[in-house]
Design a protein around this motif. Structure first.
Motif, PDB file in Angstrom:
ATOM      1  N   TYR A 394      34.047  77.909  13.715  1.00 26.88           N
ATOM      2  CA  TYR A 394      34.301  78.113  12.295  1.00 26.88           C
ATOM      3  C   TYR A 394      33.223  77.490  11.415  1.00 26.88           C
ATOM      4  CZ  TYR A 394      38.807  80.014  13.521  1.00 26.88           C
ATOM      5  OH  TYR A 394      39.790  80.800  14.034  1.00 26.88           O
ATOM      6  N   LEU A 433      42.498  74.555  22.918  1.00 24.20           N
ATOM      7  CA  LEU A 433      42.195  73.741  21.737  1.00 24.20           C
ATOM      8  C   LEU A 433      41.848  74.624  20.549  1.00 24.20           C
ATOM      9  CD1 LEU A 433      41.706  70.972  20.455  1.00 24.20           C
ATOM     10  CD2 LEU A 433      39.371  71.063  21.362  1.00 24.20           C
ATOM     11  N   LEU A 434      41.027  75.652  20.792  1.00 23.22           N
ATOM     12  CA  LEU A 434      40.653  76.562  19.709  1.00 23.22           C
ATOM     13  C   LEU A 434      41.875  77.284  19.166  1.00 23.22           C
ATOM     14  CD1 LEU A 434      38.316  77.796  18.086  1.00 23.22           C
ATOM     15  CD2 LEU A 434      38.011  79.469  19.932  1.00 23.22           C
ATOM     16  N   TYR A 436      45.096  76.226  19.269  1.00 26.95           N
ATOM     17  CA  TYR A 436      45.989  75.309  18.552  1.00 26.95           C
ATOM     18  C   TYR A 436      45.402  74.891  17.207  1.00 26.95           C
ATOM     19  CZ  TYR A 436      48.593  74.964  22.928  1.00 26.95           C
ATOM     20  OH  TYR A 436      49.334  75.247  24.045  1.00 26.95           O
ATOM     21  N   GLU A 437      44.096  74.794  17.133  1.00 26.42           N
ATOM     22  CA  GLU A 437      43.472  74.469  15.846  1.00 26.42           C
ATOM     23  C   GLU A 437      43.739  75.568  14.835  1.00 26.42           C
ATOM     24  OE1 GLU A 437      39.418  73.851  16.911  1.00 26.42           O
ATOM     25  OE2 GLU A 437      39.626  71.680  17.075  1.00 26.42           O
ATOM     26  N   ASN A 438      43.766  76.814  15.308  1.00 24.16           N
ATOM     27  CA  ASN A 438      44.051  77.928  14.409  1.00 24.16           C
ATOM     28  C   ASN A 438      45.490  77.899  13.924  1.00 24.16           C
ATOM     29  OD1 ASN A 438      41.949  80.322  14.080  1.00 24.16           O
ATOM     30  ND2 ASN A 438      41.536  79.305  16.014  1.00 24.16           N
ATOM     31  N   SER A 440      47.346  75.318  13.438  1.00 21.05           N
ATOM     32  CA  SER A 440      47.673  74.184  12.574  1.00 21.05           C
ATOM     33  C   SER A 440      47.264  74.469  11.143  1.00 21.05           C
ATOM     34  CB  SER A 440      46.962  72.926  13.090  1.00 21.05           C
ATOM     35  OG  SER A 440      45.566  73.070  12.971  1.00 21.05           O
ATOM     36  N   SER A 442      46.335  72.439   8.873  1.00 20.72           N
ATOM     37  CA  SER A 442      45.166  71.685   8.439  1.00 20.72           C
ATOM     38  C   SER A 442      43.891  72.407   8.820  1.00 20.72           C
ATOM     39  CB  SER A 442      45.193  70.275   9.046  1.00 20.72           C
ATOM     40  OG  SER A 442      45.164  70.340  10.464  1.00 20.72           O
ATOM     41  N   ARG A 443      43.879  73.012  10.011  1.00 19.50           N
ATOM     42  CA  ARG A 443      42.675  73.729  10.444  1.00 19.50           C
ATOM     43  C   ARG A 443      42.456  74.978   9.604  1.00 19.50           C
ATOM     44  NH1 ARG A 443      37.717  73.096  12.229  1.00 19.50           N
ATOM     45  NH2 ARG A 443      36.941  74.950  13.240  1.00 19.50           N
TER      46      ARG A 443
END
Length: 613
Positions: A394, A433-434, A436-438, A440, A442-443
């Motif tokens: 990103y 990880l990529l 779960y970041e999406n 969330s 906050s991400r």
């Protein structure tokens, strides 16, 4: 015969007097008749095929060659054509007079062409000379002195002077492109393969640097740019560096332009010295993130492009096509594997021109995916740079697109194959990880701020594409490596329950969860892309010895996604009963759904194999 003798005497006297005359000792090329005499004597020696004549001419030519080289720095006359004519004599008759042409060729490149590459006539004749003698050295003298002859020209081009040749084509543009392409394959060897790639990608930046030098100091002809770092007063480089750092020009400096501080700054910053060098010194660090590079690119993007720069922007993708085609032809896996991290690094670090960036990025990604297709184990061997690029997904549209393609490669090739379980697990964790970041909030907020370029709709579309590829890669990686299935189910279930704004993402995750409950069908659709010792056939195909009892079909998930709820096994009952009725039912199904990816069927051996697209 008498006429030929008179012609010989005339030109030989001219040559001898020039070799003796002290008036021309400092600049032999200033006499316009000398070049003609050298060419005529060369033709006569070739026609007569007389070793005696060759032996008489050689000492005079050798003396003139040495004088010309010694006078280049003070000469106001072009020496390139004269030296090339003498070099041709050395190459044609070197075995007769026992002349080693290697030092002479290197001397020409280092001391003459480095000053005259901007001369269009010298550049064209140089390319013709290289093209002619490339074939000659490789075909005419296959057994004579191979270390000095057969490999001579290739060594000079490969390992030493390809940066100088790139300066030649960058400055002279498309009018010499066709001729340059005949020589370009000779620039590639194991020693130059990796350093050549960043030099090609940076060709437009090289043009910007050369044009800045020309504006600061005048014509490039007769100036040795590569010797700037050794100069006591490098005015051109100082002006270039100052403009890159501060935006000022040489006219803003005043009388103290050659101050000690300015000299220190110029010597300390290696950016333009690296770009403007004449000789290959290995895979040097490209200071693409330095303030000087950032400033230079910003200036180049905000000012109108010159005709020369426009030509280079068009040429560079075509040169990359040749570069990649030769890489595929030579099939050196170790070099290609080492090249892929360079492709990843440069994909988002290109000259700031929209069309140029698109054309180059397209070629970089296509070659990278082709390399993974040819050698799937590259995915495991390069797990570290791949994971690093996924972590930058990103940081910009180009990096997002790269991450998307890498996700596809990870899933398509099973993280490198069955023998790379540890690498596959690490890649799977990066995909998790990529994902779960999406998911969330906050991400998502951070993404809104980092992906500031483009419209909100395009940002969301790019994010959805990436998520679809991540979800697919997780499902396919778990299908390749069954020990990852429990974690894959958890990840996909989180996406399916998230109901994020783009229904395509959570529906795809839901469809994959349904497929995982039917291992045989899941293996056919998401399994390995090529046969292996564990799976003896490609996905979507069947063993025809078992053709009476089962059939395998790849069904687009957009069709399954139209149905609410978990995909039912009744959607697949046709797979077990191969008959012509299958064609009718599936074609009716497809005709009602226009948004599908692809479908291909395999029937009994007596049927045709339709491809529905």
């Amino acid at each position: 015969m008498a006429e030929r003798d008179k012609e010989w005497d005339l030109h030989f006297r001219t040559l001898s007097s020039m070799a003796r005359d002290s008036n021309f000792a400092s600049d032999p090329a200033s006499d316009p008749s000398l070049l003609n005499s050298v060419k005529k004597l060369h033709e006569l020696c070739k026609a007569e095929n007389s070793e005696d004549l060759i032996a008489r001419v050689y000492p005079q030519l050798n003396k003139i060659f040495q004088r010309s080289v010694a006078s280049i720095s003070q000469s106001r006359t072009s020496n390139g054509l004269l030296l090339l004519a003498i070099l041709q004599f050395f190459l044609d008759f070197g075995e007769v007079v026992l002349h080693d042409a290697d030092p002479s060729l290197s001397t020409f490149f280092r001391f003459c062409l480095s000053r005259e590459f901007a001369d269009a006539v010298v550049a064209e004749v140089t390319l013709e000379f290289l093209n002619l003698n490339k074939r000659k050295l490789l075909t005419s003298f296959p057994t004579l002195l191979p270390q000095e002859l057969v490999l001579l020209l290739i060594f000079v081009l490969h390992l030493q002077f390809f940066p100088l040749m790139l300066k030649l084509i960058a400055w002279n543009g498309e009018k010499l492109e066709k001729l340059f392409l005949t020589v370009f394959p000779s620039l590639m060897s194991p020693g130059s393969f990796l350093p050549l790639f960043p030099s090609l990608v940076d060709l437009p930046i090289l043009v910007v640097a050369l044009e800045k030098v020309e504006r600061s100091s005048g014509s490039l002809i007769g100036s040795s740019i590569a010797s700037l770092q050794k100069s006591a007063a490098p005015e051109m480089l100082l002006a270039l560096m100052d403009e890159a750092y501060t935006g000022s020009t040489i006219g803003d400096e005043g009388p103290d332009f050659e101050s000690e501080d300015s000299n220190t700054m110029a010597v300390a910053d290696p950016l333009f010295l690296e770009l403007l060098k004449d000789e290959n010194d290995g895979l040097a660090e490209r200071h693409s993130t330095s303030p000087a590079m950032a400033a230079a690119l910003q200036v180049a993007a905000s000012t109108p492009h010159s005709d020369r720069l426009k030509q280079t922007l068009r040429m560079t993708p075509r040169l990359l096509d040749v570069y990649f085609s030769i890489a595929v032809r030579d099939d050196n896996n170790s070099l290609i594997c080492a090249l892929i991290p360079l492709l990843m690094a440069r994909n988002s670090n290109l000259f700031p021109d929209k069309m140029f960036s698109y054309e180059v990025q397209k070629r970089l990604l296509e070659f990278m995916l082709a390399a993974f297709q040819r050698s799937p184990d590259f995915v495991a061997l390069l797990k570290k740079p791949i994971i690093d690029r996924l972590g930058e997904a990103y940081d910009g549209p180009a990096k997002t697109e790269l991450a998307l393609q890498l996700c596809w490669a990870i899933g398509e090739h099973g993280g490198g194959g069955e023998s790379h379980k540890d690498a596959a697990r690490e890649l799977f964790e990066s995909l998790e990880l990529l994902l779960y970041e999406n998911l969330s909030s906050s991400r998502l907020g951070l993404m809104e701020s980092t992906l500031s370029s483009g419209s909100s709709a395009s940002r969301k579309s790019l994010q959805s594409r990436l998520l679809c590829f991540v979800v697919t890669a997780i499902a396919k990686l778990a299908t390749h490596h069954r020990d990852l299935l429990p974690r894959a189910r958890v990840s996909l279930a989180k996406v399916a329950r998230s109901r994020i704004s783009d229904a395509r993402v959570w529906r795809r995750a839901r469809d994959y969860l349904g497929l995982m409950n039917e291992p045989a069908i899941c293996l056919s659709i998401l399994g390995p892309s090529r046969p292996s010792h564990r799976y003896m056939q490609n996905p979507g195909t069947v063993n025809w010895n078992e053709g009476a009892t089962k059939m395998v079909v790849d069904i687009p998930f957009y069709i399954l996604g139209e149905q609410e709820g978990k995909p039912s096994l009744s959607r697949f009952f046709l797979l077990r009963y191969p008959s012509k009725k299958i064609i009718e039912i599936l074609c009716q199904e497809v005709s009602h759904h226009h948004s599908f990816l692809w479908m291909y069927l395999h029937y009994s051996e007596s049927w045709s194999k339709p491809h529905i697209t």
